[in-house]
Design a protein around this motif. Structure first.
Motif, PDB file in Angstrom:
ATOM      1  N   THR A  70       0.853  -1.184   0.000  1.00 45.69           N
ATOM      2  CA  THR A  70       0.000   0.000   0.000  1.00 45.69           C
ATOM      3  C   THR A  70       0.892   1.238   0.000  1.00 45.69           C
ATOM      4  O   THR A  70       2.024   1.211   0.496  1.00 45.69           O
ATOM      5  N   ARG A  92      -4.864  -9.454   2.457  1.00 48.21           N
ATOM      6  CA  ARG A  92      -4.157  -8.310   3.037  1.00 48.21           C
ATOM      7  C   ARG A  92      -3.475  -8.732   4.329  1.00 48.21           C
ATOM      8  O   ARG A  92      -4.052  -9.437   5.140  1.00 48.21           O
ATOM      9  N   VAL A 104     -10.698  -7.331   0.058  1.00 47.31           N
ATOM     10  CA  VAL A 104     -11.969  -6.748  -0.385  1.00 47.31           C
ATOM     11  C   VAL A 104     -13.080  -7.758  -0.116  1.00 47.31           C
ATOM     12  O   VAL A 104     -13.477  -8.519  -1.003  1.00 47.31           O
ATOM     13  N   GLY A 123      -8.835   5.647   1.638  1.00 49.90           N
ATOM     14  CA  GLY A 123      -8.470   4.249   1.441  1.00 49.90           C
ATOM     15  C   GLY A 123      -8.997   3.679   0.140  1.00 49.90           C
ATOM     16  O   GLY A 123      -9.450   2.532   0.095  1.00 49.90           O
ATOM     17  N   VAL A 141     -13.489   0.361  -4.059  1.00 52.61           N
ATOM     18  CA  VAL A 141     -13.674   0.209  -2.609  1.00 52.61           C
ATOM     19  C   VAL A 141     -13.181   1.479  -1.936  1.00 52.61           C
ATOM     20  O   VAL A 141     -12.074   1.961  -2.231  1.00 52.61           O
ATOM     21  N   ARG A 142     -14.003   2.032  -1.014  1.00 55.72           N
ATOM     22  CA  ARG A 142     -13.612   3.212  -0.254  1.00 55.72           C
ATOM     23  C   ARG A 142     -14.061   3.079   1.189  1.00 55.72           C
ATOM     24  O   ARG A 142     -15.104   2.485   1.464  1.00 55.72           O
ATOM     25  N   ASP A 143     -13.266   3.662   2.077  1.00 53.84           N
ATOM     26  CA  ASP A 143     -13.637   3.736   3.499  1.00 53.84           C
ATOM     27  C   ASP A 143     -13.979   2.365   4.076  1.00 53.84           C
ATOM     28  O   ASP A 143     -14.796   2.255   4.990  1.00 53.84           O
ATOM     29  N   GLY A 144     -13.351   1.309   3.516  1.00 58.74           N
ATOM     30  CA  GLY A 144     -13.608  -0.027   4.017  1.00 58.74           C
ATOM     31  C   GLY A 144     -14.999  -0.542   3.724  1.00 58.74           C
ATOM     32  O   GLY A 144     -15.424  -1.550   4.295  1.00 58.74           O
TER      33      GLY A 144
END
Length: 604
Positions: A70, A92, A104, A123, A141-144
């Motif tokens: 990352t 991850r 994800v 993120g 994908v954003r903000d988990g």
């Protein structure tokens, strides 16, 4: 074998620990990720350059090589498939170690089609996927949160890059149906917290023109500067690959004055002021720095040979992975230091390559030759590269070196379809697939015999993947030319291979052959080794991975069944992996089996 002194040099070359060029985090440059075979299997490792600490990230029976850091350096994403089948999900793990978790959650297993992880506070990550059922899809994908679909098409497509702020996404796609020449689309990823991304097309670039003039584009990366909307891309407008800067907002295109022959690629220096240029020409490569403001090109000093990867560091130095046919790989720096060196036994060197140019049916063909000691003519192995859009280089290869150690000359041919010799040479590979490449290979074979290099009674055709395909096709279409065939993970029955292979390769086959097996059956038949299996005269050795998604096992079995029906001399080795193996012992075993098969079946 524990006694390294008693170990033959060819085995030492495979067993000696190797490392890849370390990838470093953009916002934490002391944190790096690399691949090594130190345990006997190729796996991912982290490296804290400030302390020197290294840690093994993955540990799987069939190895792991696909991983990224990352941008903040806090985590490693790695791709988890099953025994080399290339079908799986991203996992991850913290840079410091700990549990592996799905990167994800909510995305089903697929073939990978690119990955970009943003540097923004939300993120942002974009994941490219490919399946037989869905075609190509790209998820944001954003903000988990849950993954949101931002792109879908039946034809091949993949993630190019994300802008630094995570709002612009560059996609490579082949919606026009030509899998050899991508077009580009840039999307703006909107949406606030908890809102759908609502992707909006910002810019399109398509150099495909139909017919024989279709040209490709490739994403090389957004400028690494906040708010900068420049995208570095590759284009083929002057008959080769070269870089161009495209501002995706104002639409300006800046073609760069890089007066070098052969293909040119580039990446940004970390401050966005210049480009690290990789120049590939006639089986060698070198590095240059291009100053964007001044428009000037300056040589980055590297030894003669092949640079397999390079990266510009924040302090302006350049690190690169270098080798030649005679010298094993090294991760070097322009400071003069060796950046990363695997501990333990060092790989012995080999003999250098000689350049040979032979007149072929469509122009001069370039070949690389390695000779053993003594006087010829020699038993000679034509080691055919895969791809087909690839090329053999003056780089270190343990397989060819093993043949040289055993008294064989090795010839590697950059046939039509190979990269590094201009677009026309690469794009010549259409419709008469396989037959075109073999014309060039046979021209070099005739030279090898006439020059006294090769003993005509002991000329071996060998290769893996596309090289394995050309081996089986050559044994059937040129049965009097070859004394032996060694095919690793080959296409053997083109029709069955098409129906069983991963979706992205189906698209490539449709481009190469002009349609599906149902649409152009005569072309598939003409290019399929199975069509000519009854003409094969030479003994045949085949190795195949039972989990291979690229050259699936059933089509190999179909070919073998025909050899069995003829009672033709052959051997088949099946192993539990995909398109090749990441296990060192397995690689050694396969080379040993090929050497043994040649020793038993070639005339003395």
């Amino acid at each position: 074998m524990s006694d390294t002194n008693a170990m033959p040099d060819w085995e030492k070359r495979f067993r000696a620990p190797r490392v890849s060029l370390p990838e470093w985090s953009e916002d934490a440059p002391d944190r790096a990720l690399f691949v090594s075979n130190a345990t006997g299997t190729y796996e991912l490792y982290t490296w804290d350059r400030s302390t020197g600490a290294q840690r093994q990230v993955t540990d799987r029976p069939n190895g792991t090589t696909d991983g990224v850091l990352t941008p903040d350096g806090e985590a490693v994403w790695w791709f988890s498939d099953t025994d080399g089948d290339e079908f799986g999900v991203w996992m991850r793990q913290s840079f410091e170690g700990g549990e592996d978790v799905p990167a994800v959650p909510g995305l089903e297993p697929s073939y990978p089609a690119g990955l970009a992880i943003g540097r923004d506070a939300r993120g942002t990550a974009v994941v490219g996927r490919s399946t037989d059922e869905e075609g190509s899809t790209i998820h944001l994908v954003r903000d988990g949160g849950a993954p949101a679909l931002v792109y879908r098409h039946r034809e091949s497509a993949g993630v190019g890059d994300l802008s630094r702020d995570g709002t612009l996404l560059a996609i490579e796609h082949t919606e026009h149906g030509d899998a050899m020449h991508s077009a580009l689309r840039v999307l703006r990823l909107g949406g606030g917290p908890g809102e759908p991304p609502a992707p909006e097309t910002v810019a399109e670039l398509d150099d495909t023109r139909g017919g024989e003039e279709e040209l490709g584009l490739a994403v090389m990366g957004f400028a690494p500067v906040e708010g900068d909307t420049r995208l570095l891309i590759g284009h083929q407008r002057r008959g080769r690959w070269e870089p161009m800067v495209w501002d995706v907002v104002d639409g300006s295109q800046t073609e760069l004055a890089i007066d070098l022959p052969g293909d040119v690629s580039a990446e940004w220096y970390p401050d966005g002021s210049g480009l690290l240029v990789a120049h590939s020409f006639e089986a060698r490569s070198e590095l240059w720095r291009y100053d964007l403001a001044a428009g000037t090109l300056a040589r980055v000093d590297t030894p003669a040979g092949t640079v397999s990867g390079a990266t510009a560091r924040p302090d302006g130095t350049v690190e690169y992975l270098w080798s030649s046919a005679a010298v094993p790989p090294q991760v070097r720096s322009t400071t003069g230091e060796v950046v990363l060196d695997a501990p333990g036994m060092k790989a012995p060197g080999s003999v250098p390559v000689e350049d040979v140019w032979v007149d072929g049916p469509a122009g001069r063909v370039h070949a690389l030759v390695q000779r053993p000691g003594g006087e010829g003519p020699f038993p000679t192995v034509f080691e055919v590269h895969g791809g087909p859009t690839w090329h053999d280089s003056d780089d270190f290869a343990a397989g060819p070196a093993a043949w040289v150690d055993h008294g064989y000359a090795v010839v590697r041919v950059n046939y039509r379809g190979s990269t590094g010799y201009g677009r026309e040479w690469t794009d010549a590979l259409k419709h008469r697939v396989g037959l075109i490449e073999l014309e060039d290979i046979d021209a070099v074979r005739e030279w090898a015999v006439a020059s006294g290099l090769a003993d005509p009674r002991r000329v071996v055709l060998a290769g893996g993947s596309w090289g394995g395909y050309l081996t089986l096709l050559g044994l059937g279409t040129q049965p009097d030319a070859w004394a032996l065939g060694l095919a690793a993970v080959p296409v053997a029955d083109y029709v069955t291979a098409y129906h069983d292979e991963m979706e992205g390769l189906k698209a490539m086959d449709r481009t190469l052959l002009g349609g599906t097996p149902e649409e152009v059956p005569e072309r598939f038949a003409a290019s399929s080794p199975l069509t000519y299996v009854d003409e094969v005269k030479a003994p045949v050795y085949i190795s195949a991975g039972v989990n291979d998604p690229r050259c699936p096992i059933q089509q190999v079995e179909n070919y073998v069944d025909r050899l069995v029906a003829r009672a033709h001399p052959h051997e088949v080795y099946r192993y539990d992996a995909g398109h090749g193996s990441l296990v060192v012992e397995e690689r050694i075993k396969q080379v040993r089996l090929e050497l043994d098969f040649a020793a038993r079946h070639l005339p003395a």
